[in-house]
Design a protein around this motif. Structure first.
Motif, mmCIF file in Angstrom:
data_model
loop_
_atom_site.group_PDB
_atom_site.id
_atom_site.type_symbol
_atom_site.label_atom_id
_atom_site.label_comp_id
_atom_site.label_asym_id
_atom_site.label_seq_id
_atom_site.Cartn_x
_atom_site.Cartn_y
_atom_site.Cartn_z
ATOM 1 N N GLY B 10 0.828 -1.201 0.000
ATOM 2 C CA GLY B 10 0.000 0.000 0.000
ATOM 3 C C GLY B 10 0.858 1.244 0.000
ATOM 4 O O GLY B 10 2.088 1.184 -0.124
ATOM 5 N N LEU B 11 0.197 2.347 0.150
ATOM 6 C CA LEU B 11 0.887 3.625 0.179
ATOM 7 C C LEU B 11 1.859 3.704 1.348
ATOM 8 O O LEU B 11 2.961 4.243 1.224
ATOM 9 C CB LEU B 11 -0.171 4.722 0.295
ATOM 10 N N THR B 12 1.456 3.109 2.475
ATOM 11 C CA THR B 12 2.259 3.202 3.684
ATOM 12 C C THR B 12 3.668 2.664 3.464
ATOM 13 O O THR B 12 4.646 3.268 3.898
ATOM 14 C CB THR B 12 1.592 2.398 4.808
ATOM 15 N N HIS B 13 3.757 1.530 2.771
ATOM 16 C CA HIS B 13 5.059 0.923 2.534
ATOM 17 C C HIS B 13 5.980 1.933 1.848
ATOM 18 O O HIS B 13 7.118 2.158 2.254
ATOM 19 C CB HIS B 13 4.928 -0.299 1.631
ATOM 20 N N TYR B 14 5.452 2.535 0.786
ATOM 21 C CA TYR B 14 6.271 3.479 0.026
ATOM 22 C C TYR B 14 6.633 4.690 0.872
ATOM 23 O O TYR B 14 7.767 5.164 0.840
ATOM 24 C CB TYR B 14 5.513 3.923 -1.229
ATOM 25 N N ASN B 52 7.819 9.585 -2.718
ATOM 26 C CA ASN B 52 6.478 9.864 -2.223
ATOM 27 C C ASN B 52 5.574 10.370 -3.332
ATOM 28 O O ASN B 52 4.417 9.967 -3.422
ATOM 29 C CB ASN B 52 6.546 10.910 -1.108
ATOM 30 N N PHE B 53 6.101 11.243 -4.182
ATOM 31 C CA PHE B 53 5.295 11.754 -5.285
ATOM 32 C C PHE B 53 4.820 10.609 -6.175
ATOM 33 O O PHE B 53 3.652 10.530 -6.543
ATOM 34 C CB PHE B 53 6.109 12.735 -6.128
ATOM 35 N N VAL B 54 5.760 9.725 -6.514
ATOM 36 C CA VAL B 54 5.393 8.605 -7.383
ATOM 37 C C VAL B 54 4.359 7.722 -6.703
ATOM 38 O O VAL B 54 3.391 7.276 -7.317
ATOM 39 C CB VAL B 54 6.650 7.800 -7.764
ATOM 40 N N ALA B 55 4.554 7.487 -5.407
ATOM 41 C CA ALA B 55 3.630 6.613 -4.692
ATOM 42 C C ALA B 55 2.238 7.220 -4.651
ATOM 43 O O ALA B 55 1.240 6.534 -4.871
ATOM 44 C CB ALA B 55 4.147 6.365 -3.282
ATOM 45 N N PHE B 56 2.164 8.524 -4.405
ATOM 46 C CA PHE B 56 0.845 9.167 -4.366
ATOM 47 C C PHE B 56 0.183 9.135 -5.725
ATOM 48 O O PHE B 56 -1.032 9.081 -5.829
ATOM 49 C CB PHE B 56 0.978 10.620 -3.896
ATOM 50 N N SER B 58 0.564 6.771 -7.974
ATOM 51 C CA SER B 58 0.404 5.435 -8.532
ATOM 52 C C SER B 58 -1.015 4.930 -8.376
ATOM 53 O O SER B 58 -1.608 5.050 -7.306
ATOM 54 C CB SER B 58 1.369 4.484 -7.824
ATOM 55 N N ASN B 59 -1.544 4.327 -9.441
ATOM 56 C CA ASN B 59 -2.865 3.732 -9.280
ATOM 57 C C ASN B 59 -2.795 2.260 -8.909
ATOM 58 O O ASN B 59 -3.804 1.595 -8.849
ATOM 59 C CB ASN B 59 -3.714 3.940 -10.526
ATOM 60 N N PHE B 60 -1.604 1.744 -8.659
ATOM 61 C CA PHE B 60 -1.511 0.400 -8.087
ATOM 62 C C PHE B 60 -1.758 0.448 -6.583
ATOM 63 O O PHE B 60 -2.296 -0.468 -6.005
ATOM 64 C CB PHE B 60 -0.114 -0.183 -8.292
ATOM 65 N N LEU B 61 -1.275 1.516 -5.978
ATOM 66 C CA LEU B 61 -1.284 1.573 -4.524
ATOM 67 C C LEU B 61 -2.588 2.150 -4.007
ATOM 68 O O LEU B 61 -2.973 1.919 -2.882
ATOM 69 C CB LEU B 61 -0.122 2.420 -4.030
ATOM 70 N N GLU B 62 -3.264 2.905 -4.825
ATOM 71 C CA GLU B 62 -4.461 3.603 -4.374
ATOM 72 C C GLU B 62 -5.463 3.541 -5.516
ATOM 73 O O GLU B 62 -5.330 4.262 -6.493
ATOM 74 C CB GLU B 62 -4.087 5.044 -4.023
ATOM 75 N N ALA B 66 -10.625 9.196 -6.002
ATOM 76 C CA ALA B 66 -10.731 10.413 -5.193
ATOM 77 C C ALA B 66 -9.426 10.723 -4.486
ATOM 78 O O ALA B 66 -9.145 11.874 -4.166
ATOM 79 C CB ALA B 66 -11.849 10.252 -4.169
ATOM 80 N N TYR B 67 -8.599 9.681 -4.242
ATOM 81 C CA TYR B 67 -7.361 9.906 -3.500
ATOM 82 C C TYR B 67 -6.133 9.837 -4.386
ATOM 83 O O TYR B 67 -5.020 9.833 -3.904
ATOM 84 C CB TYR B 67 -7.237 8.897 -2.355
ATOM 85 N N GLN B 68 -6.340 9.733 -5.700
ATOM 86 C CA GLN B 68 -5.180 9.592 -6.584
ATOM 87 C C GLN B 68 -4.650 10.944 -7.010
ATOM 88 O O GLN B 68 -5.409 11.866 -7.290
ATOM 89 C CB GLN B 68 -5.570 8.819 -7.827
ATOM 90 N N LEU B 69 -3.347 11.028 -7.116
ATOM 91 C CA LEU B 69 -2.728 12.225 -7.651
ATOM 92 C C LEU B 69 -2.644 12.118 -9.175
ATOM 93 O O LEU B 69 -2.454 13.101 -9.857
ATOM 94 C CB LEU B 69 -1.328 12.363 -7.050
#
Lengths: 415, 115, 213
Positions: B10-14, B52-56, B58-62, B66-69
């Motif tokens: 998930g996002l937390t890992h990244y 962090n930017f890439v993780a936010f 990413s549509n794999f992680l989220e 509504a929460y995707q960058l």
């Protein structure tokens, strides 16, 4: 295949995936190791013939086939020396860094339609990126050896490689721009059909670009006349002066691996990759290999594979020919060649190809009527034809649609 | 251990990896006396932020839109990479100049303006 | 990846997770190695490995273009420059400028505080909000689990975004892109000027000496 093992034989999926990955990895390793064995033998034969000698003749029959194997056994049995003042860890690890970079870039290199370690969307870019990491092995080796010769060799290599990445990148961008994709499999398949579809003959600018690419590729893999990092007349043996035995041979495997790689990349980008000059497979099977399935696909792909390897080996042979023909440049001449000749020429060619495309001038593929997947059809790319005045800019929806379209086609190619 | 292996990333890992890189970079900047060491710390900090930017984005992680960058995160990280290259070039030129004048790269020796 | 019909011998191993752990642990380890190494060349080497592992993480997050950019520009460009700088400024082959004990304590304190702030924030942000969990009948966790690490083509959309063509998940970035281009040009000229300045002075002095003698 992994799906088959899981669903029919009930194997444990992570095990299957790991096994498949290892199989692919060992195939690539075989290409590098086997390739360098053959290339080293070939280099000695070519050098011998050019210098009016015979080259190796004794070991293993008339042509000295087994000379490299014998040398390899000798290298294995040599003592692994390390200079007194060397940085032990970096000295030990440097050959592996060089080898891994050369090896890693083979991951994304397709050998025929769908026969690729990892089919990624930015394959061209990835290959160049990972190949560029080879320089670290050389720099670290030069630095950790604690020898002036090695350090000088490494410094030259660093300067040279940073400089030559610029024109090399410019040359690679040109076929990418024509194809409208960075996927090597797609770029190769776009050039199928007659040899006039190859990007080498796309227009006069691409024809010149290929030779600029080849020059820059020579420099970026440190081959003569650009082998300043190991100039034996000035620097003993450059960065690998202090190396012996197996570690030394790793540098050589990396070098021959990257020679094969840049020739293969050049052959995909400019020489049609796995498509022969004449669409033989298409005549026999009625379709291009990417449209076939089953046994016919494998057979057509094997034909393509042979064409591909032939082209790449031809590129390597020309590199050897150049090495034993031209004298070595001085370091300032090397940098001058890069910045004053290669980069401006590549930039002009870039603008030239753009204008050629925009003006809609005839391509090489238009010369002959056989035009199967010619360069005008651009799957996965944004535009089907040159922009004309009055065209609206592509909107968000069309972008989304196009990328989906590209995905589907990729799926077909893989299947 | 197997629990960690089987649960999806998930996002937390990244974010945690990014945080570790960021902190390592900050400590590196603070402790190194070699000017190039400080530069390496800066690179680590930038990369932590980049991750962090890439993780936010990413549509794999989220998966929730509504929460995707979206790709904005990737473009910003591209800008960061380019700017980092520019920053490294200038910093290196400064370090070389400093080395030419002082024949050292110890940042503690750059104290000529001390009153 | 491995969650279709596995899970006979142990818990379902998620291939994506395994790869993530591999690259993530490598990244963290080498970042810390950069901090704790005293030799500047080794620091550069660890930094290379850390950044290469980070690009692996980018690939795993589906950002293949950014990951490759990281390899080309960061690892292949910036770090070669850095190593070049290390080699140019090294007086003896293996310089190490030792850090004083006091500095370590202060740095560890600051770093520890930063970490204590950042990690709980990471846990807070990463967990999905309870009420917004459902999309198309899937809970969010399942949605994440079913995502296989296939690469979605991003390069085209990123390129269009940089040209100022907004897509459905990207805004137009033409102006920042132009600013960065100009900035890069200015930096190139400036860096070349800075690095050359000293040499010019030396040459002038030498020519004066020659003229004097």
């Amino acid at each position: 295949m992994s799906q088959y093992l899981i669903s029919h034989w009930g194997w444990y999926p992570p095990l299957v995936y790991t096994l498949m990955a290892m199989l692919a990895a060992s195939l690539v390793l075989l290409v590098i190791a086997g390739g360098s064995v053959v290339f080293i033998w070939m280099e000695r034969k070519v050098a011998g013939r050019i210098q009016d000698r015979l080259g190796p003749t004794r070991v293993g029959g008339k042509f000295g086939w087994l000379q490299t194997i014998a040398d390899g056994i000798k290298l294995l049995s040599k003592e692994d020396l390390r200079p007194e003042g060397a940085d032990a860890m970096l000295f030990r690890i440097a050959p592996y860094v060089a080898f891994c970079a050369s090896y890693g870039s083979f991951i994304a290199l397709p050998f025929a339609t769908g026969w690729v370690g990892l089919d990624i969307n930015v394959a061209v870019f990835f290959v160049v990126a990972v190949l560029g990491l080879e320089v670290f092995g050389v720099i670290l080796a030069g630095y950790a050896s604690a020898s002036k010769w090695s350090l000088f060799g490494a410094m030259r290599e660093a300067a040279q490689v940073i400089s030559y990445e610029v024109p090399l990148g410019l040359c690679i961008v040109i076929p990418v721009m024509i194809a409208g994709t960075m996927d090597l499999t797609k770029i190769g398949n776009l050039q199928s059909g007659w040899f006039t579809n190859w990007y080498l003959f796309h227009d006069p600018f691409t024809f010149i670009t290929f030779f600029v690419y080849y020059t820059c590729a020579l420099a970026s893999v440190n081959r003569a006349p650009f082998d300043l990092a190991e100039a034996e007349s000035e620097l003993v043996a450059g960065f690998h002066t202090e190396y012996s035995g197996l570690r030394w041979s790793f540098f050589f495997m990396a070098e021959y691996g990257s020679m094969f790689l840049v020739s293969a990349l050049g052959s995909i980008l400019f020489l049609g990759g796995w498509n022969g000059p004449v669409p033989v497979a298409a005549w026999i099977f009625g379709e291009h290999a990417s449209q076939l399935s089953g046994f016919a696909f494998v057979l057509a792909n094997v034909l393509g594979l042979m064409a591909f390897i032939l082209k790449a080996v031809l590129g390597v042979t020309v590199m050897m020919w150049i090495r034993w023909t031209l004298p070595r440049l001085r370091i300032d001449q090397v940098i001058t060649t890069c910045w004053k000749y290669c980069t401006p020429i590549a930039a002009v060619m870039f603008v030239g190809v753009i204008s050629w495309q925009l003006m809609g001038l005839p391509n090489g593929g238009d010369v002959l009527p056989h035009h199967e997947q010619g360069s005008r059809r651009l799957p996965g790319s944004l535009r089907e034809r040159p922009f004309e005045t009055g065209d609206a800019l592509p909107s968000a929806n069309s972008v989304g649609f196009e990328s989906e379209h590209g995905e589907q086609e990729r799926g077909q190619v893989d299947g | 251990m197997f629990d960690l292996l089987s649960q999806p990333v998930g996002l937390t890992h990244y974010l945690i990896v990014g945080a570790v890189m960021f902190v390592a970079g900050a400590v590196c900047m603070a402790t190194k006396r070699n000017a190039l060491g400080v530069l390496m710390g800066i690179e680590l900090v930038l990369n932590g932020a980049n991750l962090n930017f890439v993780a936010f984005g990413s549509n794999f992680l989220e998966r929730n839109p509504a929460y995707q960058l979206g790709l904005d995160g990737q473009i910003i990280s591209l800008f960061v990479i380019v700017l980092a290259a520019a920053e490294a070039a200038v910093a290196l030129a400064i370090v070389l100049n400093f080395y030419n004048n002082h024949s050292t790269v110890d940042v503690d020796r750059a104290d000529e303006l001390k009153g | 990846m491995g969650n279709r019909n596995g899970g006979r011998w142990m818990g379902e191993i998620n291939g994506h997770t395994v790869l993530f752990l591999f690259f993530g642990i490598l990244t963290c380890l080498f970042s810390l190695a950069v901090v704790f190494s005293a030799n500047v060349v080794r620091m550069a080497f660890y930094l290379i490995l850390a950044l290469a592992a980070t690009s692996g993480l980018h690939f795993l997050a589906g950002a293949d273009f950014v990951g490759t950019m990281q390899l080309v520009l960061y690892v292949g460009g910036t770090l070669v420059l850095l190593v070049f700088g290390v080699m140019l400024t090294a007086q003896n082959p293996f310089i190490s400028l030792r850090t004083a004990g006091g500095d370590w304590i202060v740095a560890a304190l600051v770093g520890g505080i930063l970490l204590v702030i950042l990690v709980p924030v990471a846990f807070q942000i990463g967990l999905p909000p309870q009420d917004a969990g459902d999309i198309e009948g899937l809970t969010q966790r399942e949605a994440v689990a079913s995502s296989e690490p296939v690469s979605v083509p991003t390069a085209t959309r990123i390129g269009l975004g940089l040209l100022g063509v907004p897509g459905d998940d990207v805004s137009g970035y033409l102006l920042p892109f132009e600013i960065i281009s100009i900035h890069l040009l200015v930096v190139l000229v400036g860096a070349a000027y800075l690095a050359r300045a000293k040499r010019k002075v030396v040459v002038r002095q030498e020519s004066q000496n020659i003229a004097g003698s």
